[in-house]
Design a protein around this motif. Structure first.
Motif, PDB file in Angstrom:
ATOM      1  N   ALA A 147      29.643  43.778  37.594  1.00 33.66           N
ATOM      2  CA  ALA A 147      28.765  44.821  37.059  1.00 33.66           C
ATOM      3  C   ALA A 147      28.113  44.349  35.768  1.00 33.66           C
ATOM      4  N   GLY A 148      28.911  43.710  34.902  1.00 32.67           N
ATOM      5  CA  GLY A 148      28.338  43.156  33.678  1.00 32.67           C
ATOM      6  C   GLY A 148      27.287  42.115  33.969  1.00 32.67           C
ATOM      7  N   GLY A 149      27.547  41.276  34.976  1.00 32.85           N
ATOM      8  CA  GLY A 149      26.557  40.275  35.352  1.00 32.85           C
ATOM      9  C   GLY A 149      25.257  40.891  35.828  1.00 32.85           C
ATOM     10  N   ILE A 150      25.346  41.965  36.616  1.00 36.21           N
ATOM     11  CA  ILE A 150      24.137  42.655  37.086  1.00 36.21           C
ATOM     12  C   ILE A 150      23.395  43.264  35.902  1.00 36.21           C
ATOM     13  N   GLY A 151      24.141  43.830  34.944  1.00 40.10           N
ATOM     14  CA  GLY A 151      23.492  44.361  33.744  1.00 40.10           C
ATOM     15  C   GLY A 151      22.749  43.290  32.975  1.00 40.10           C
ATOM     16  N   LEU A 152      23.347  42.117  32.852  1.00 42.20           N
ATOM     17  CA  LEU A 152      22.677  41.017  32.147  1.00 42.20           C
ATOM     18  C   LEU A 152      21.428  40.573  32.896  1.00 42.20           C
ATOM     19  N   ARG A 153      21.538  40.486  34.208  1.00 47.07           N
ATOM     20  CA  ARG A 153      20.385  40.061  35.004  1.00 47.07           C
ATOM     21  C   ARG A 153      19.225  41.036  34.874  1.00 47.07           C
ATOM     22  N   VAL A 167      25.600  40.580  23.259  1.00 45.90           N
ATOM     23  CA  VAL A 167      26.904  40.991  22.736  1.00 45.90           C
ATOM     24  C   VAL A 167      27.663  41.682  23.861  1.00 45.90           C
ATOM     25  N   ILE A 168      28.912  41.286  24.051  1.00 45.51           N
ATOM     26  CA  ILE A 168      29.785  41.916  25.044  1.00 45.51           C
ATOM     27  C   ILE A 168      31.002  42.464  24.317  1.00 45.51           C
ATOM     28  N   THR A 169      31.284  43.743  24.513  1.00 48.35           N
ATOM     29  CA  THR A 169      32.464  44.355  23.915  1.00 48.35           C
ATOM     30  C   THR A 169      33.455  44.661  25.026  1.00 48.35           C
ATOM     31  N   GLY A 203      15.814  42.671  20.039  1.00 47.93           N
ATOM     32  CA  GLY A 203      15.892  41.744  21.163  1.00 47.93           C
ATOM     33  C   GLY A 203      17.284  41.569  21.733  1.00 47.93           C
ATOM     34  N   THR A 204      18.285  42.173  21.106  1.00 48.18           N
ATOM     35  CA  THR A 204      19.671  41.996  21.546  1.00 48.18           C
ATOM     36  C   THR A 204      19.980  42.877  22.754  1.00 48.18           C
ATOM     37  N   HIS A 205      20.792  42.336  23.650  1.00 50.13           N
ATOM     38  CA  HIS A 205      21.350  43.147  24.740  1.00 50.13           C
ATOM     39  C   HIS A 205      22.859  43.247  24.549  1.00 50.13           C
ATOM     40  N   ILE A 206      23.419  44.449  24.843  1.00 49.54           N
ATOM     41  CA  ILE A 206      24.848  44.697  24.685  1.00 49.54           C
ATOM     42  C   ILE A 206      25.410  45.225  25.996  1.00 49.54           C
ATOM     43  N   ASN A 207      26.462  44.582  26.501  1.00 53.79           N
ATOM     44  CA  ASN A 207      27.279  45.124  27.578  1.00 53.79           C
ATOM     45  C   ASN A 207      28.509  45.760  26.948  1.00 53.79           C
ATOM     46  N   ALA A 208      28.639  47.080  27.065  1.00 52.78           N
ATOM     47  CA  ALA A 208      29.767  47.803  26.486  1.00 52.78           C
ATOM     48  C   ALA A 208      30.745  48.145  27.604  1.00 52.78           C
ATOM     49  N   VAL A 209      31.935  47.560  27.543  1.00 55.79           N
ATOM     50  CA  VAL A 209      32.889  47.630  28.649  1.00 55.79           C
ATOM     51  C   VAL A 209      34.057  48.573  28.365  1.00 55.79           C
ATOM     52  N   GLY A 210      34.478  48.685  27.108  1.00 52.14           N
ATOM     53  CA  GLY A 210      35.791  49.243  26.813  1.00 52.14           C
ATOM     54  C   GLY A 210      35.915  50.751  26.790  1.00 52.14           C
ATOM     55  N   VAL A 224      21.282  48.485  25.924  1.00 56.76           N
ATOM     56  CA  VAL A 224      22.732  48.678  26.039  1.00 56.76           C
ATOM     57  C   VAL A 224      23.041  49.071  27.473  1.00 56.76           C
ATOM     58  N   PHE A 225      24.034  48.401  28.079  1.00 54.59           N
ATOM     59  CA  PHE A 225      24.545  48.802  29.385  1.00 54.59           C
ATOM     60  C   PHE A 225      25.958  49.317  29.183  1.00 54.59           C
ATOM     61  N   ASP A 226      26.139  50.627  29.371  1.00 53.52           N
ATOM     62  CA  ASP A 226      27.431  51.269  29.195  1.00 53.52           C
ATOM     63  C   ASP A 226      28.126  51.318  30.550  1.00 53.52           C
ATOM     64  N   MET A 227      29.265  50.640  30.657  1.00 51.91           N
ATOM     65  CA  MET A 227      29.947  50.444  31.926  1.00 51.91           C
ATOM     66  C   MET A 227      31.250  51.247  31.949  1.00 51.91           C
ATOM     67  N   THR A 228      31.226  52.389  32.615  1.00 50.73           N
ATOM     68  CA  THR A 228      32.440  53.193  32.729  1.00 50.73           C
ATOM     69  C   THR A 228      33.203  52.905  34.017  1.00 50.73           C
ATOM     70  N   GLY A 229      32.555  52.261  34.979  1.00 49.02           N
ATOM     71  CA  GLY A 229      33.208  51.894  36.229  1.00 49.02           C
ATOM     72  C   GLY A 229      33.122  52.985  37.279  1.00 49.02           C
TER      73      GLY A 229
END
Length: 323
Positions: free
Chosen positions: A119-125, A200-202, A219-226, A289-294
């Protein structure tokens, strides 16, 4: 009633060889697409604190047109570390929607790790600048490592990984895992590491904001996982209003994800970007920002893929499960 029904058990040793990155990416992408098209349903999440300090949850859903139904029971048991075990525990159950009979019981730890990484990879793509060369990751555990693994897969120009560890001490194992692919630097100044990174990946337990909002440059992208439970967060106040916010599920993000702290902000679901139901064109200075709750659908589509591959390859243990 049939007496020859069976239940297939798949432990970690059966599951892990079947989690090939491209297959997991395809299954997770299918979950997001099904969610966008409203062909896959996500049921209300159960997420409760336990008396001993742990967290227990159930994520369930279905895809009626595809005969897919099931759930994942999972949570976090911090005391497992003292026992030499993994604090995150998960079990996936696939159920026959026509009869309610269990079809397959799957060790869900590896599935959770892989599907979240994908999911994080898809968000980055979808959201990160393709020319990104620097990444800052908060955390060095299992999820941080799979996020970095997929980041290197999706952003081939990455050259430098800065990592912030839980106790601000170097992690030799983390460095060794990625040193052959890029420069890996232990960061002791969190804000400086964020300011110097394109991505940035958290990937932490979500105990509180990890850096200052002012450290995030255009210009920053953030994947927020936690953040996956009410009260958890990793991102600071003042950041989300500056960003284009993409989520896996709007309701989950506003109740257990980062948007619980800014519920009135607009957001886009990642599945809608994949299906074209929504669009976003990144400008060079945009913060995303990609907020990943699952999503339960991620667990189910990956679980189905594992089930099918296991049957084809004769993996697992079939138990008699008569009616």
């Amino acid at each position: 009633m049939p007496a020859d029904a069976t239940l297939l058990l798949l432990d970690k040793h059966a599951v892990e060889p079947l989690l090939q990155p491209d297959d997991v990416l395809a299954a997770v992408g299918a979950a997001f697409t099904l969610h966008s098209q409203r062909e896959g349903r996500v049921f209300p999440v159960i997420r409760q604190a336990l008396p001993g300090g742990g967290i227990f949850g159930i994520k369930a859903g279905d895809v009626p047109a595809q005969g897919l139904l099931g759930f994942k029971a999972a949570g976090f048991w911090p005391a497992n570390r003292e026992r030499g075990g993994e604090p995150h525990q998960a079990t996936v159950m696939l159920i026959d929607p026509a009869t309610g009979r269990p079809v397959c019981l799957i060790d869900g730890n590896a599935i959770t790790t892989a599907r979240t990484g994908a999911a994080g990879g898809i968000g980055l793509r979808q959201l990160a600048r393709p020319d990104s060369t620097t990444l800052c990751v908060f955390g060095t555990g299992v999820q941080a490592r799979v996020q970095v693994t997929f980041a290197l897969r999706m952003l081939p120009r990455l050259r430098t990984i800065r990592y912030v560890s839980a106790h601000d001490t170097p992690d030799a194992g983390f460095v060794a895992q990625f040193a052959a692919r890029c420069e890996v630097v232990h960061a002791t100044d969190r804000n400086a590491a964020v300011a110097d990174s394109d991505v940035v990946i958290t990937a932490t337990p979500g105990s509180g904001p990890l850096f200052d909002a002012a450290a995030v440059r255009p210009g920053t992208h953030i994947n927020a996982v936690g953040a996956d439970t009410r009260g958890k967060r990793e991102l600071p106040d003042g950041l989300l209003p500056r960003a284009t916010v993409v989520v896996d599920d709007r309701e989950q993000s506003t109740t257990i994800g980062e948007l619980q702290w800014a519920a009135s902000l607009p957001c886009i679901e990642i599945g809608d970007l994949l299906t074209g139901n929504a669009s976003f064109t990144r400008d060079a200075d945009d913060i995303t920002v990609f907020d990943m709750t699952g999503l339960a659908l991620q667990d189910l589509t990956v679980g189905r893929m594992i089930h099918q591959r296991a049957i084809a390859g004769g993996a697992g243990t079939a138990l008699a499960w008569p009616w």
